[in-house]
Motif scaffolding. Structure first.
Motif, PDB file in Angstrom:
ATOM      1  N   GLU A   1       9.575   9.792  -9.531  1.00 15.32           N
ATOM      2  CA  GLU A   1       9.165  10.313  -8.228  1.00 15.32           C
ATOM      3  C   GLU A   1       7.649  10.480  -8.161  1.00 15.32           C
ATOM      4  O   GLU A   1       7.017  10.147  -7.150  1.00 15.32           O
ATOM      5  N   LEU A   2       7.076  10.946  -9.244  1.00 18.33           N
ATOM      6  CA  LEU A   2       5.628  11.129  -9.290  1.00 18.33           C
ATOM      7  C   LEU A   2       4.910   9.787  -9.290  1.00 18.33           C
ATOM      8  O   LEU A   2       3.893   9.598  -8.613  1.00 18.33           O
ATOM      9  N   ARG A   3       5.451   8.833 -10.019  1.00 21.15           N
ATOM     10  CA  ARG A   3       4.852   7.505 -10.041  1.00 21.15           C
ATOM     11  C   ARG A   3       4.854   6.883  -8.639  1.00 21.15           C
ATOM     12  O   ARG A   3       3.867   6.284  -8.213  1.00 21.15           O
ATOM     13  N   ARG A   4       5.961   7.025  -7.945  1.00 17.53           N
ATOM     14  CA  ARG A   4       6.040   6.466  -6.590  1.00 17.53           C
ATOM     15  C   ARG A   4       5.019   7.126  -5.669  1.00 17.53           C
ATOM     16  O   ARG A   4       4.418   6.470  -4.807  1.00 17.53           O
ATOM     17  N   ALA A   5       4.813   8.423  -5.830  1.00 20.25           N
ATOM     18  CA  ALA A   5       3.836   9.131  -5.001  1.00 20.25           C
ATOM     19  C   ALA A   5       2.424   8.619  -5.265  1.00 20.25           C
ATOM     20  O   ALA A   5       1.632   8.417  -4.332  1.00 20.25           O
ATOM     21  N   LEU A   6       2.087   8.391  -6.526  1.00 21.28           N
ATOM     22  CA  LEU A   6       0.768   7.853  -6.866  1.00 21.28           C
ATOM     23  C   LEU A   6       0.621   6.410  -6.394  1.00 21.28           C
ATOM     24  O   LEU A   6      -0.455   5.995  -5.953  1.00 21.28           O
ATOM     25  N   ASP A   7       1.714   5.642  -6.484  1.00 21.92           N
ATOM     26  CA  ASP A   7       1.692   4.276  -5.962  1.00 21.92           C
ATOM     27  C   ASP A   7       1.342   4.273  -4.476  1.00 21.92           C
ATOM     28  O   ASP A   7       0.539   3.457  -4.005  1.00 21.92           O
ATOM     29  N   GLU A   8       1.948   5.195  -3.762  1.00 23.98           N
ATOM     30  CA  GLU A   8       1.775   5.231  -2.310  1.00 23.98           C
ATOM     31  C   GLU A   8       0.363   5.646  -1.918  1.00 23.98           C
ATOM     32  O   GLU A   8      -0.260   5.024  -1.045  1.00 23.98           O
ATOM     33  N   VAL A   9      -0.157   6.678  -2.557  1.00 25.59           N
ATOM     34  CA  VAL A   9      -1.467   7.186  -2.160  1.00 25.59           C
ATOM     35  C   VAL A   9      -2.594   6.221  -2.532  1.00 25.59           C
ATOM     36  O   VAL A   9      -3.664   6.236  -1.915  1.00 25.59           O
ATOM     37  N   SER A  10      -2.341   5.348  -3.506  1.00 20.95           N
ATOM     38  CA  SER A  10      -3.389   4.420  -3.962  1.00 20.95           C
ATOM     39  C   SER A  10      -3.123   2.972  -3.590  1.00 20.95           C
ATOM     40  O   SER A  10      -3.828   2.074  -4.057  1.00 20.95           O
ATOM     41  N   ALA A  11      -2.112   2.726  -2.760  1.00 17.67           N
ATOM     42  CA  ALA A  11      -1.680   1.356  -2.465  1.00 17.67           C
ATOM     43  C   ALA A  11      -2.820   0.497  -1.931  1.00 17.67           C
ATOM     44  O   ALA A  11      -3.537   0.903  -1.007  1.00 17.67           O
ATOM     45  N   PRO A  12      -3.029  -0.693  -2.509  1.00 20.35           N
ATOM     46  CA  PRO A  12      -4.081  -1.590  -2.016  1.00 20.35           C
ATOM     47  C   PRO A  12      -3.676  -2.229  -0.706  1.00 20.35           C
ATOM     48  O   PRO A  12      -2.481  -2.364  -0.401  1.00 20.35           O
ATOM     49  N   THR A  13      -4.662  -2.614   0.067  1.00 18.37           N
ATOM     50  CA  THR A  13      -4.383  -3.281   1.330  1.00 18.37           C
ATOM     51  C   THR A  13      -3.923  -4.704   1.084  1.00 18.37           C
ATOM     52  O   THR A  13      -4.583  -5.469   0.378  1.00 18.37           O
ATOM     53  N   LEU A  14      -2.772  -5.045   1.621  1.00 18.47           N
ATOM     54  CA  LEU A  14      -2.244  -6.397   1.492  1.00 18.47           C
ATOM     55  C   LEU A  14      -2.057  -6.991   2.890  1.00 18.47           C
ATOM     56  O   LEU A  14      -1.748  -6.302   3.839  1.00 18.47           O
ATOM     57  N   GLY A  15      -2.248  -8.275   2.964  1.00 17.77           N
ATOM     58  CA  GLY A  15      -2.058  -8.963   4.235  1.00 17.77           C
ATOM     59  C   GLY A  15      -1.834 -10.432   3.980  1.00 17.77           C
ATOM     60  O   GLY A  15      -1.426 -10.810   2.888  1.00 17.77           O
ATOM     61  N   TYR A  16      -2.130 -11.252   4.948  1.00 23.16           N
ATOM     62  CA  TYR A  16      -1.990 -12.691   4.798  1.00 23.16           C
ATOM     63  C   TYR A  16      -2.981 -13.176   3.734  1.00 23.16           C
ATOM     64  O   TYR A  16      -4.136 -12.759   3.753  1.00 23.16           O
ATOM     65  N   PRO A  17      -2.583 -14.038   2.791  1.00 24.90           N
ATOM     66  CA  PRO A  17      -1.251 -14.624   2.656  1.00 24.90           C
ATOM     67  C   PRO A  17      -0.343 -13.896   1.679  1.00 24.90           C
ATOM     68  O   PRO A  17       0.753 -14.368   1.406  1.00 24.90           O
ATOM     69  N   GLU A  18      -0.814 -12.751   1.103  1.00 23.44           N
ATOM     70  CA  GLU A  18       0.061 -12.058   0.166  1.00 23.44           C
ATOM     71  C   GLU A  18       1.343 -11.593   0.845  1.00 23.44           C
ATOM     72  O   GLU A  18       2.417 -11.605   0.263  1.00 23.44           O
ATOM     73  N   ARG A  19       1.212 -11.191   2.106  1.00 22.60           N
ATOM     74  CA  ARG A  19       2.389 -10.806   2.902  1.00 22.60           C
ATOM     75  C   ARG A  19       2.361 -11.616   4.177  1.00 22.60           C
ATOM     76  O   ARG A  19       1.432 -11.541   4.966  1.00 22.60           O
ATOM     77  N   PHE A  20       3.409 -12.390   4.375  1.00 23.90           N
ATOM     78  CA  PHE A  20       3.441 -13.282   5.539  1.00 23.90           C
ATOM     79  C   PHE A  20       4.677 -13.005   6.363  1.00 23.90           C
ATOM     80  O   PHE A  20       5.753 -12.849   5.837  1.00 23.90           O
TER      81      PHE A  20
END
Length: 319
Positions: free
Chosen positions: A300-319
């Motif tokens: 649960e703590l790992r997921r919280a840290l993942d969320e607060v530090s999530a890098p910006t992703l866009g095209y083409p990493e997410r299409f």
């Protein structure tokens, strides 16, 4: 200390690596001796240096300590080439001649006939990647390096180098900055490494020291951020954008009754990297990282840290 395979090779490295960027400049021989002894006594094996650190001074100091402090064959010795010192400063040079000359100099300073892992420290836009890779191939076939890789390269460069080295030599590792404050390699470098069986080494897993929380209120006089030659290295992570992540790490540390350093390091070491390389200035700082090796973050703590530090992703990493 846990030993992990580096990519799909038989080379194994400790999950915590000892960085030497400050050796012979901010870290004297006494502290370096303590660091190396404490690290290897704890089961650490990966020692990371570079021809560019202190203009070769870090390699020279490390070479003096090997065998005196720990037998050469008990460490996995990694060094890097590709930044050549000139009268006007450092120059990127990943040409075949430049790289091999640098490697020969590293071997002299390290007082050894081979390194276990040799990396090209940074991309050279003026040298074709094919030529750079040819130096990696020759380093292995000549016996001067057992394994080779890249550092601070883009995902496409990792993939191209792996293709060129496929077969007898192979691309073993990619070393890159990776922390809760710098997750850019998750976009392309990590996926490329995973697909190609290349191991990932994370440098500056503590966000250039900022994730330890030492800069939350002020800049300590004896810190890197107050150092004339390292202040520019730390400054980008002292911006307001980093504060939320630093506070989240501090909050998590309080809840776990651990330190922010331990939380930040455990996060990186749980992200599939082979080793997280810490460049402690003092033996006391290194001991803090060694003490963190028993920490596994709750999901649960790992997921919280993942969320607060999530890098910006866009095209083409997410299409």
């Amino acid at each position: 200390m846990e030993q992990r395979h580096l990519g799909r090779t038989g080379l194994r490295v400790s999950r915590l690596g000892l960085g030497t960027m400050t050796w012979s400049r901010d870290t004297d021989a006494h502290d370096a001796t303590e660091q190396l002894r404490d690290f290897t006594d704890a089961g650490g094996t990966l020692v990371d240096t570079s021809a560019s650190y202190a203009d070769g001074g870090a390699e020279e100091l490390l070479g003096e300590l090997l065998d005196d402090v720990v037998p050469r064959d008990e460490v996995v010795l990694c060094t890097k080439a590709g930044i050549r010192r000139t009268s006007t400063g450092g120059v990127v040079d990943a040409s075949r001649g430049g790289l091999l000359a640098s490697l020969d100099g590293s071997l002299r300073r390290l007082r050894t006939d081979h390194v276990d892992l040799w990396l090209v420290q940074t991309p050279d836009p003026r040298t074709p990647l094919d030529e750079t890779v040819s130096a990696l191939r020759l380093a292995v076939t000549s016996g001067r390096a057992r394994y080779v890789g890249l550092s601070n390269h883009a995902g496409w460069q990792v993939a191209r180098a792996a293709s060129l080295l496929e077969g007898e030599v192979g691309l073993t590792a990619v070393e890159a900055e990776y922390s809760l404050l710098q997750r850019g390699i998750e976009r392309e470098v990590v996926p490329a490494a995973v697909a190609l069986g290349v191991g990932v080494l994370a440098w500056s897993p503590l966000g250039r020291g900022v994730l330890t929380g030492k800069y939350r209120r002020t800049i300590p006089a004896d810190s890197r951020a107050a150092s004339p030659h390292l202040a520019g290295f730390v400054e980008p992570y002292l911006a307001r954008a980093s504060a939320t992540i630093v506070e989240a790490v501090a909050t998590a540390a309080t809840g776990l009754e651990r330190t922010p350093l331990e939380v930040a390091l455990a996060w990186v070491q749980g992200r599939g990297v082979a080793s997280a390389v810490v460049g402690a200035r003092t033996a006391t700082q290194l001991r803090a990282s060694i003490a963190a090796q028993d920490l596994v973050l709750p999901d649960e703590l790992r997921r919280a840290l993942d969320e607060v530090s999530a890098p910006t992703l866009g095209y083409p990493e997410r299409f």
